[in-house]
Design a protein around this motif. Structure first.
Motif, PDB file in Angstrom:
ATOM      1  N   LYS A  39       0.840  -1.205   0.000  1.00 18.66           N
ATOM      2  CA  LYS A  39       0.000   0.000   0.000  1.00 18.66           C
ATOM      3  C   LYS A  39       0.874   1.253   0.000  1.00 18.66           C
ATOM      4  CE  LYS A  39      -0.936  -0.898   4.845  1.00 18.66           C
ATOM      5  NZ  LYS A  39      -1.961  -1.348   5.748  1.00 18.66           N
ATOM      6  N   GLN A  40       0.248   2.356  -0.305  1.00 22.39           N
ATOM      7  CA  GLN A  40       0.945   3.635  -0.357  1.00 22.39           C
ATOM      8  C   GLN A  40       0.425   4.505   0.767  1.00 22.39           C
ATOM      9  OE1 GLN A  40       1.914   5.417  -4.307  1.00 22.39           O
ATOM     10  NE2 GLN A  40       0.405   6.894  -3.656  1.00 22.39           N
ATOM     11  N   LEU A  41       1.352   5.071   1.547  1.00 21.57           N
ATOM     12  CA  LEU A  41       0.948   5.891   2.681  1.00 21.57           C
ATOM     13  C   LEU A  41       1.231   7.363   2.361  1.00 21.57           C
ATOM     14  CD1 LEU A  41       2.746   3.608   5.294  1.00 21.57           C
ATOM     15  CD2 LEU A  41       0.339   3.481   4.640  1.00 21.57           C
ATOM     16  N   PRO A  42       0.186   8.168   2.165  1.00 19.36           N
ATOM     17  CA  PRO A  42       0.415   9.581   1.862  1.00 19.36           C
ATOM     18  C   PRO A  42       0.939  10.343   3.087  1.00 19.36           C
ATOM     19  CG  PRO A  42      -1.942   9.126   1.970  1.00 19.36           C
ATOM     20  CD  PRO A  42      -1.244   7.823   2.170  1.00 19.36           C
ATOM     21  N   ILE A  43       1.882  11.244   2.862  1.00 18.66           N
ATOM     22  CA  ILE A  43       2.429  12.055   3.952  1.00 18.66           C
ATOM     23  C   ILE A  43       1.617  13.357   3.982  1.00 18.66           C
ATOM     24  CG2 ILE A  43       4.519  13.123   4.925  1.00 18.66           C
ATOM     25  CD1 ILE A  43       4.812  10.073   4.541  1.00 18.66           C
ATOM     26  N   ILE A  47      -0.268  13.870   9.892  1.00 17.09           N
ATOM     27  CA  ILE A  47       0.822  13.188  10.602  1.00 17.09           C
ATOM     28  C   ILE A  47       1.622  14.242  11.380  1.00 17.09           C
ATOM     29  CG2 ILE A  47       2.897  11.769  10.336  1.00 17.09           C
ATOM     30  CD1 ILE A  47       1.702  10.865   7.591  1.00 17.09           C
ATOM     31  N   ASP A  48       1.832  13.979  12.661  1.00 16.22           N
ATOM     32  CA  ASP A  48       2.619  14.914  13.479  1.00 16.22           C
ATOM     33  C   ASP A  48       4.063  14.946  13.003  1.00 16.22           C
ATOM     34  OD1 ASP A  48       0.500  15.593  15.060  1.00 16.22           O
ATOM     35  OD2 ASP A  48       0.887  14.005  16.528  1.00 16.22           O
ATOM     36  N   GLN A  49       4.693  16.097  13.172  1.00 13.45           N
ATOM     37  CA  GLN A  49       6.105  16.209  12.831  1.00 13.45           C
ATOM     38  C   GLN A  49       6.925  15.634  13.978  1.00 13.45           C
ATOM     39  OE1 GLN A  49       7.054  20.245  11.729  1.00 13.45           O
ATOM     40  NE2 GLN A  49       6.348  19.773   9.670  1.00 13.45           N
ATOM     41  N   LYS A  50       7.945  14.873  13.644  1.00 14.57           N
ATOM     42  CA  LYS A  50       8.838  14.373  14.688  1.00 14.57           C
ATOM     43  C   LYS A  50       9.714  15.551  15.122  1.00 14.57           C
ATOM     44  CE  LYS A  50      11.991  10.780  15.935  1.00 14.57           C
ATOM     45  NZ  LYS A  50      12.732   9.586  15.675  1.00 14.57           N
ATOM     46  N   ILE A  53      13.515  15.755  14.475  1.00 13.21           N
ATOM     47  CA  ILE A  53      13.882  16.013  13.078  1.00 13.21           C
ATOM     48  C   ILE A  53      13.631  17.488  12.761  1.00 13.21           C
ATOM     49  CG2 ILE A  53      13.228  15.516  10.667  1.00 13.21           C
ATOM     50  CD1 ILE A  53      14.586  13.079  11.653  1.00 13.21           C
TER      51      ILE A  53
ATOM     52  N   VAL B  62       9.927  15.846   5.689  1.00 16.46           N
ATOM     53  CA  VAL B  62      10.727  14.796   6.317  1.00 16.46           C
ATOM     54  C   VAL B  62      10.295  14.546   7.768  1.00 16.46           C
ATOM     55  CG1 VAL B  62      13.062  14.195   7.097  1.00 16.46           C
ATOM     56  CG2 VAL B  62      12.720  15.073   4.793  1.00 16.46           C
ATOM     57  N   ALA B  63       9.986  15.614   8.529  1.00 16.94           N
ATOM     58  CA  ALA B  63       9.639  15.435   9.948  1.00 16.94           C
ATOM     59  C   ALA B  63       8.385  14.581  10.109  1.00 16.94           C
ATOM     60  CB  ALA B  63       9.464  16.791  10.614  1.00 16.94           C
ATOM     61  N   ARG B  64       7.463  14.712   9.168  1.00 19.21           N
ATOM     62  CA  ARG B  64       6.254  13.876   9.204  1.00 19.21           C
ATOM     63  C   ARG B  64       6.570  12.445   8.775  1.00 19.21           C
ATOM     64  NH1 ARG B  64       2.631  17.779   5.552  1.00 19.21           N
ATOM     65  NH2 ARG B  64       2.122  19.411   7.039  1.00 19.21           N
ATOM     66  N   ARG B  65       7.386  12.327   7.726  1.00 21.44           N
ATOM     67  CA  ARG B  65       7.757  10.985   7.264  1.00 21.44           C
ATOM     68  C   ARG B  65       8.448  10.228   8.401  1.00 21.44           C
ATOM     69  NH1 ARG B  65      12.472  10.433   3.243  1.00 21.44           N
ATOM     70  NH2 ARG B  65      11.643  12.437   2.585  1.00 21.44           N
ATOM     71  N   ALA B  66       9.300  10.944   9.142  1.00 21.59           N
ATOM     72  CA  ALA B  66      10.039  10.315  10.239  1.00 21.59           C
ATOM     73  C   ALA B  66       9.092   9.781  11.305  1.00 21.59           C
ATOM     74  CB  ALA B  66      11.015  11.310  10.842  1.00 21.59           C
ATOM     75  N   SER B  67       8.031  10.538  11.618  1.00 23.98           N
ATOM     76  CA  SER B  67       7.144  10.039  12.678  1.00 23.98           C
ATOM     77  C   SER B  67       6.283   8.884  12.172  1.00 23.98           C
ATOM     78  CB  SER B  67       6.319  11.159  13.313  1.00 23.98           C
ATOM     79  OG  SER B  67       5.459  11.726  12.401  1.00 23.98           O
ATOM     80  N   LEU B  68       5.952   8.892  10.888  1.00 23.41           N
ATOM     81  CA  LEU B  68       5.214   7.747  10.326  1.00 23.41           C
ATOM     82  C   LEU B  68       6.075   6.482  10.370  1.00 23.41           C
ATOM     83  CD1 LEU B  68       2.707   6.625   8.854  1.00 23.41           C
ATOM     84  CD2 LEU B  68       3.707   7.374   6.701  1.00 23.41           C
ATOM     85  N   GLU B  70       8.546   5.893  12.371  1.00 25.86           N
ATOM     86  CA  GLU B  70       8.703   5.515  13.768  1.00 25.86           C
ATOM     87  C   GLU B  70       7.493   4.728  14.269  1.00 25.86           C
ATOM     88  OE1 GLU B  70      10.635   8.020  17.345  1.00 25.86           O
ATOM     89  OE2 GLU B  70       8.621   8.668  16.775  1.00 25.86           O
ATOM     90  N   LEU B 105      19.490  13.509   7.429  1.00 20.68           N
ATOM     91  CA  LEU B 105      18.115  13.190   7.824  1.00 20.68           C
ATOM     92  C   LEU B 105      17.777  11.737   7.503  1.00 20.68           C
ATOM     93  CD1 LEU B 105      16.364  16.492   6.698  1.00 20.68           C
ATOM     94  CD2 LEU B 105      16.769  15.748   9.051  1.00 20.68           C
ATOM     95  N   MET B 108      19.227   9.726  10.178  1.00 14.26           N
ATOM     96  CA  MET B 108      18.441   9.820  11.421  1.00 14.26           C
ATOM     97  C   MET B 108      17.187   8.949  11.344  1.00 14.26           C
ATOM     98  SD  MET B 108      18.750  13.904  12.181  1.00 14.26           S
ATOM     99  CE  MET B 108      17.955  14.009  13.782  1.00 14.26           C
ATOM    100  N   MET B 109      16.609   8.850  10.151  1.00 14.13           N
ATOM    101  CA  MET B 109      15.413   8.008   9.982  1.00 14.13           C
ATOM    102  C   MET B 109      15.782   6.532   9.867  1.00 14.13           C
ATOM    103  SD  MET B 109      12.877  10.166   7.464  1.00 14.13           S
ATOM    104  CE  MET B 109      14.103  10.902   6.406  1.00 14.13           C
ATOM    105  N   ASN B 280       4.678  10.525  -0.678  1.00 15.03           N
ATOM    106  CA  ASN B 280       4.178   9.229  -0.213  1.00 15.03           C
ATOM    107  C   ASN B 280       5.320   8.376   0.332  1.00 15.03           C
ATOM    108  OD1 ASN B 280       1.371   9.359  -1.239  1.00 15.03           O
ATOM    109  ND2 ASN B 280       2.376   9.404  -3.234  1.00 15.03           N
ATOM    110  N   LEU B 281       4.934   7.425   1.163  1.00 16.94           N
ATOM    111  CA  LEU B 281       5.851   6.380   1.616  1.00 16.94           C
ATOM    112  C   LEU B 281       5.242   5.064   1.145  1.00 16.94           C
ATOM    113  CD1 LEU B 281       8.325   5.635   3.517  1.00 16.94           C
ATOM    114  CD2 LEU B 281       6.625   5.324   5.309  1.00 16.94           C
ATOM    115  N   GLY B 282       6.045   4.258   0.469  1.00 16.21           N
ATOM    116  CA  GLY B 282       5.546   2.951   0.020  1.00 16.21           C
ATOM    117  C   GLY B 282       5.711   1.934   1.139  1.00 16.21           C
ATOM    118  N   ARG B 283       4.763   1.021   1.236  1.00 17.50           N
ATOM    119  CA  ARG B 283       4.873  -0.036   2.248  1.00 17.50           C
ATOM    120  C   ARG B 283       4.489  -1.380   1.635  1.00 17.50           C
ATOM    121  NH1 ARG B 283       2.424  -0.689   8.395  1.00 17.50           N
ATOM    122  NH2 ARG B 283       3.060  -2.849   8.555  1.00 17.50           N
TER     123      ARG B 283
END
Lengths: 259, 303
Positions: A39-43, A47-50, A53, B62-68, B70, B105, B108-109, B280-283
């Protein structure tokens, strides 16, 4: 002691048994894929910012923003890509600036003078809006890392540039040359630096490295006698121009006249 | 005497218990899961797109991608995080820092590996070399030969990852550089044929190294409809065997779902790409099982 010896024998047998057993059993074990899920996960903003980072990026971002957003010049009238007699105000500005600033480098390095600047309309990626001018504008107009080159071309190839214009009918940035297109779609009165085009003369034409390598079907550049790399990015030319200019002028003249 | 008898009996019964347990582990399916997360063509997009962006408002970052990432790691720690190239070029972050922040970055991820895209040569092979100290992940390319460049020794053809008892072979494939990248930038980097190279990688990873899964990280591009002779991910899938997943890039292709296609012996291969700019992030989750009767079972692909 006897007891211990007997124990060791049994234990040895046991270890041998287990070892053999696992060798046999593991030999048959093969991992195979039974199920795959994709599946594809849209950013998204959901989604909270880490924070770790985000705070790491912050100083880099602030440095760039400070640099890109400091006001370098003022633009009283928007320079855009609208075609007017096959020219645009932003194209005219760019071609004039690149010819002018290119010449300072070219004259110092090669003791020669650039006659013409010719670029591609498609390479201008944004307009210059009315208001304060910053380096960010230069990044938006020219995001690519293209750099300035000068190609020495025979008059014959300069004529091919004119033909390219007539064929493409696009407001490609042009400076240092003027011409007229007559009713039969033929060029006439071609002037380079105010003098009639000489088919046998060598002209120095400035452009970017992408076009000099024949990009956008500009095959005439590949017929160049010599190519001079000036190692000067077009974006930096714009930034340097903004820095030394107080008010950006909008130039609308008749480089190309259509009868 | 009593003590000796006791020990003997215990040893034997322990062996019997061990045997019994081993038997039961055969009857109960021992399913192992590995989660593959992937990006491609992020092109220095570190910040999200602004709210007024005409195409991708408020997307990426990137900050959002990192939390996803995680959150996914918390749910299943057996993750491989991969990138299919073109990390560089696209925002002033690259113009200012040359890719340093991108690599930091990604480290870090906890990215595991990336392949090399054509834009990763934008500051020349030397510019890529200069950023290598900031990358704590592997660079994989099997068909670029960097022997006569500064990158010599810094790029591996493949890497085998052991996660959750699963042996995963990952190799990289890059696009032809001539005509796409200025020779002054790629210098003496040699491009080798993607299909031949992939077959060689698969031979090593499957036949010699006995990997359970094989992933190709490709920057060839998804498909070239009008150029049937140009190698692409779909063509590579059709011309090879034993590749389970091709993670692609270059063409900035947004797919509704991963493509399931057939390899040259009619087995299913997954090809995926997730657009560009970190939108997007592929999974992809693989579930593996100790199973002797592979052919009769088959696998179900849910996309």
């Amino acid at each position: 002691m006897v007891n211990l010896k007997k124990y060791n024998d049994v234990f040895k047998l046991f270890v041998i048994f287990l070892t053999l057993f696992f060798i046999v059993s593991c030999g048959n074990k093969i991992l195979t894929v039974t199920k795959v899920e994709g599946k594809q996960l849209p950013i998204t903003e959901k989604i909270d910012q880490k924070s770790e980072i985000e705070s790491f990026i912050k100083p880099y971002r602030e440095h760039i923003d400070k640099d890109l957003d400091s006001v370098l010049a003022y633009c009283p009238e928007t320079l855009d890509k609208t075609a007017n007699n096959w020219q645009s105000t932003i194209g005219n500005m760019m071609a004039d600036v690149i010819l002018g600033r290119g010449n300072t480098v070219f004259q110092a390095r090669e003791n020669k003078t650039i006659d013409i600047c010719f670029l591609n309309h498609g390479g201008i990626r944004a307009i210059l809006p009315k208001g304060n001018v910053t380096a960010r504008n230069a990044y938006e107009i020219m995001p690519f890392e293209n750099s300035l080159v000068v190609v020495s071309l025979k008059g014959e190839q300069v004529l091919e540039i004119v033909s390219y214009f007539i064929k493409e009918k696009q407001p490609h940035p042009l400076s240092g040359m003027t011409f007229t297109i007559d009713k039969n779609n033929q060029p006439k009165n071609i002037l380079v630096q105010g003098k009639p085009l000489d088919i046998n003369k060598i002209y120095y034409v400035s452009t970017n490295d992408y076009l000099a390598n024949g990009g956008d079907n500009m095959s005439f550049f590949k017929k160049g006698i010599h190519t001079y790399d000036l190692d000067y990015k077009l974006r930096n030319i714009l930034i340097d121009y903004f820095k030394e200019t107080d008010t950006i002028k909008s130039i609308q003249d008749n480089r190309i006249t259509v009868e | 005497m009593k003590r000796r008898e006791f020990i003997e009996k215990t040893a034997v019964s322990t062996a019997m218990v061990g045997f019994g347990l081993s038997l039961s582990s055969f009857s109960k399916p021992d399913v192992k899961q590995i989660t593959i997360l992937h990006t491609n063509d992020v092109h220095s997009h570190i910040d999200p797109f602004p709210a007024d962006d005409p195409r991708n408002p408020n997307m990426g970052g990137v900050a959002r991608r990192a939390s996803l990432i995680e959150a996914i790691r918390k749910e299943n720690p057996n993750v491989l995080l991969l990138d299919a190239g073109d990390i560089f070029q696209g925002t002033p972050y690259f113009n200012y820092y040359g890719g340093e922040l991108e690599f930091k970055l990604m480290s870090m991820m906890q990215y595991d590996a990336s392949t090399i895209g054509n834009h990763d040569f934008d500051n020349g092979v030397d510019g890529l070399y200069a950023q290598m100290p900031f990358a704590k992940f592997e660079f994989l390319s099997a068909n670029y030969d960097f022997k006569n460049t500064m990158m010599d020794g810094l790029v591996k053809p493949y890497k085998i990852f052991n996660k959750n008892g699963i042996k995963i072979g990952v190799f990289g494939i890059g696009i032809e550089l001539d005509g796409l990248v200025d020779k002054r930038n790629y210098k003496e980097t040699v491009y080798n044929d993607p299909v031949e190279t992939s077959q060689e990688m698969v031979r090593i990873l499957k036949k010699e190294q006995k990997c359970d899964l094989i992933i190709c990280l490709s920057h060839l591009g998804y498909n070239y409809k009008n150029e049937p002779n140009t190698i692409s991910d779909l063509k590579l899938a059709a011309l090879t065997e034993d590749i389970d997943l091709i993670i692609g890039g270059h063409t900035h292709t947004f797919l509704d779902k991963p493509t399931v296609t057939k390899n040259r012996i009619g087995e299913e291969v997954l090809v995926n790409q997730v657009g560009c700019y970190g939108i997007n992030l592929g999974r992809i989750d693989f579930f593996l099982d100790h199973n002797k009767a592979k052919s009769s079972m088959g696998k179900s692909i849910v996309v």
